[in-house]
Design a protein around this motif. Structure first.
Motif, PDB file in Angstrom:
ATOM      1  N   GLY A  60      31.047 -72.458  62.798  1.00 40.75           N
ATOM      2  CA  GLY A  60      31.964 -73.534  63.180  1.00 40.75           C
ATOM      3  C   GLY A  60      31.513 -74.890  62.669  1.00 40.75           C
ATOM      4  O   GLY A  60      32.341 -75.711  62.254  1.00 40.75           O
ATOM      5  N   LEU A  61      30.215 -75.124  62.681  1.00 35.24           N
ATOM      6  CA  LEU A  61      29.696 -76.391  62.128  1.00 35.24           C
ATOM      7  C   LEU A  61      29.999 -76.486  60.634  1.00 35.24           C
ATOM      8  O   LEU A  61      30.402 -77.540  60.136  1.00 35.24           O
ATOM      9  CB  LEU A  61      28.194 -76.503  62.383  1.00 35.24           C
ATOM     10  N   PHE A  62      29.815 -75.372  59.914  1.00 35.43           N
ATOM     11  CA  PHE A  62      30.099 -75.381  58.481  1.00 35.43           C
ATOM     12  C   PHE A  62      31.596 -75.557  58.226  1.00 35.43           C
ATOM     13  O   PHE A  62      31.996 -76.298  57.329  1.00 35.43           O
ATOM     14  CB  PHE A  62      29.589 -74.097  57.816  1.00 35.43           C
ATOM     15  N   ILE A  63      32.424 -74.885  59.003  1.00 30.85           N
ATOM     16  CA  ILE A  63      33.878 -75.041  58.841  1.00 30.85           C
ATOM     17  C   ILE A  63      34.276 -76.488  59.092  1.00 30.85           C
ATOM     18  O   ILE A  63      35.044 -77.077  58.331  1.00 30.85           O
ATOM     19  CB  ILE A  63      34.643 -74.079  59.780  1.00 30.85           C
ATOM     20  N   GLY A  64      33.728 -77.069  60.141  1.00 31.32           N
ATOM     21  CA  GLY A  64      34.015 -78.471  60.442  1.00 31.32           C
ATOM     22  C   GLY A  64      33.534 -79.417  59.358  1.00 31.32           C
ATOM     23  O   GLY A  64      34.164 -80.445  59.092  1.00 31.32           O
ATOM     24  N   ALA A  65      32.448 -79.074  58.706  1.00 29.82           N
ATOM     25  CA  ALA A  65      31.944 -79.909  57.609  1.00 29.82           C
ATOM     26  C   ALA A  65      32.969 -79.984  56.484  1.00 29.82           C
ATOM     27  O   ALA A  65      33.073 -81.010  55.801  1.00 29.82           O
ATOM     28  CB  ALA A  65      30.620 -79.358  57.088  1.00 29.82           C
ATOM     29  N   GLY A  66      33.739 -78.925  56.293  1.00 33.27           N
ATOM     30  CA  GLY A  66      34.783 -78.935  55.275  1.00 33.27           C
ATOM     31  C   GLY A  66      35.897 -79.920  55.595  1.00 33.27           C
ATOM     32  O   GLY A  66      36.596 -80.381  54.701  1.00 33.27           O
ATOM     33  N   ALA A  67      36.088 -80.228  56.868  1.00 32.29           N
ATOM     34  CA  ALA A  67      37.082 -81.234  57.252  1.00 32.29           C
ATOM     35  C   ALA A  67      36.581 -82.633  56.924  1.00 32.29           C
ATOM     36  O   ALA A  67      37.371 -83.529  56.627  1.00 32.29           O
ATOM     37  CB  ALA A  67      37.395 -81.133  58.737  1.00 32.29           C
ATOM     38  N   LEU A  68      35.280 -82.816  56.969  1.00 33.28           N
ATOM     39  CA  LEU A  68      34.697 -84.133  56.703  1.00 33.28           C
ATOM     40  C   LEU A  68      34.424 -84.361  55.228  1.00 33.28           C
ATOM     41  O   LEU A  68      34.536 -85.484  54.741  1.00 33.28           O
ATOM     42  CB  LEU A  68      33.403 -84.295  57.509  1.00 33.28           C
ATOM     43  N   ARG A  69      34.041 -83.306  54.520  1.00 33.49           N
ATOM     44  CA  ARG A  69      33.737 -83.407  53.089  1.00 33.49           C
ATOM     45  C   ARG A  69      34.619 -82.417  52.355  1.00 33.49           C
ATOM     46  O   ARG A  69      34.360 -81.218  52.378  1.00 33.49           O
ATOM     47  CB  ARG A  69      32.269 -83.096  52.840  1.00 33.49           C
ATOM     48  N   LEU A  75      35.276 -73.521  50.618  1.00 33.11           N
ATOM     49  CA  LEU A  75      34.309 -72.604  51.231  1.00 33.11           C
ATOM     50  C   LEU A  75      34.503 -72.537  52.739  1.00 33.11           C
ATOM     51  O   LEU A  75      34.423 -71.460  53.336  1.00 33.11           O
ATOM     52  CB  LEU A  75      32.884 -73.044  50.902  1.00 33.11           C
ATOM     53  N   SER A  76      34.766 -73.668  53.351  1.00 38.91           N
ATOM     54  CA  SER A  76      34.983 -73.702  54.798  1.00 38.91           C
ATOM     55  C   SER A  76      36.228 -72.916  55.185  1.00 38.91           C
ATOM     56  O   SER A  76      36.232 -72.188  56.173  1.00 38.91           O
ATOM     57  CB  SER A  76      35.099 -75.146  55.280  1.00 38.91           C
ATOM     58  N   ALA A  77      37.294 -73.062  54.393  1.00 42.36           N
ATOM     59  CA  ALA A  77      38.527 -72.330  54.671  1.00 42.36           C
ATOM     60  C   ALA A  77      38.320 -70.829  54.491  1.00 42.36           C
ATOM     61  O   ALA A  77      38.846 -70.026  55.267  1.00 42.36           O
ATOM     62  CB  ALA A  77      39.651 -72.827  53.771  1.00 42.36           C
ATOM     63  N   ALA A  78      37.553 -70.457  53.476  1.00 43.34           N
ATOM     64  CA  ALA A  78      37.267 -69.034  53.269  1.00 43.34           C
ATOM     65  C   ALA A  78      36.493 -68.473  54.458  1.00 43.34           C
ATOM     66  O   ALA A  78      36.808 -67.387  54.957  1.00 43.34           O
ATOM     67  CB  ALA A  78      36.483 -68.834  51.972  1.00 43.34           C
TER      68      ALA A  78
END
Length: 169
Positions: A60-69, A75-78
């Motif tokens: 979840g932290l990595f997915i959320g990072a895709g929203a910020l960067r 990759l986060s969406a995948a």
């Protein structure tokens, strides 16, 4: 797909995974009780409940990072699509094999599948419209592989990567 929609999908997806992951990791008995599931005080079972909680939290932290960067958005969406669609599909399999769970878990199944499909939409949008790419090592490596012989800044780093790849070959 508009950038704000991409960010919203990834932020919601990441936040939900972080919240569920944290709850499973830190308070599995209370979390499962909210769905009407009673867990015995068995350390082995609680360990088995906490382990995926930690994975969900980090995912979840990595997915959320895709929203910020946005360079991480694909990759986060995948990850979001794989995570939520696998949970939803597994629950559907459980429904077929074991019968219907509580109504709250059926609702969770629908939510997981919806979020997973939304993440697939982000991936499709990323393919149709190139999301920004990072200038970091991964992006340089990807550009070097996609367009060999074309110079990309910073050239010194790329030359080092190319030299290292040639040495290994």
């Amino acid at each position: 797909m508009k950038t704000i929609v991409i960010r919203a999908i990834l932020l919601i997806s990441g936040a939900m995974a972080v919240m569920v992951g944290a709850a499973l990791l830190l308070a599995p008995v209370a979390f499962e009780a909210s769905a009407g599931i009673t867990l015995p005080a068995d350390p082995s079972l609680l360990s088995e409940m906490r382990a995926p909680g930690g994975a969900l939290l980090v995912g979840g932290l990595f997915i959320g990072a895709g929203a910020l960067r946005l360079e991480l958005a694909s990759l986060s969406a995948a990850l979001s699509a794989v995570l939520y669609l696998s949970y939803g599909a597994s629950r559907l399999l459980g429904l077929a094999l074991d019968g219907p769970p509580s109504s709250s878990l059926i609702l969770v199944t629908a939510l997981e599948l919806a979020i997973g499909l939304a993440a697939l939409g982000v991936l499709r949008g990323a393919r149709d419209r190139r999301l920004p790419t990072s200038s970091g090592p991964l992006a340089l490596w990807r550009r070097t592989i996609e367009h060999p012989g074309v110079s990309h800044p910073p050239q010194r780093f790329e030359a080092g990567v190319r030299h290292a790849l040639e040495r290994e070959a």
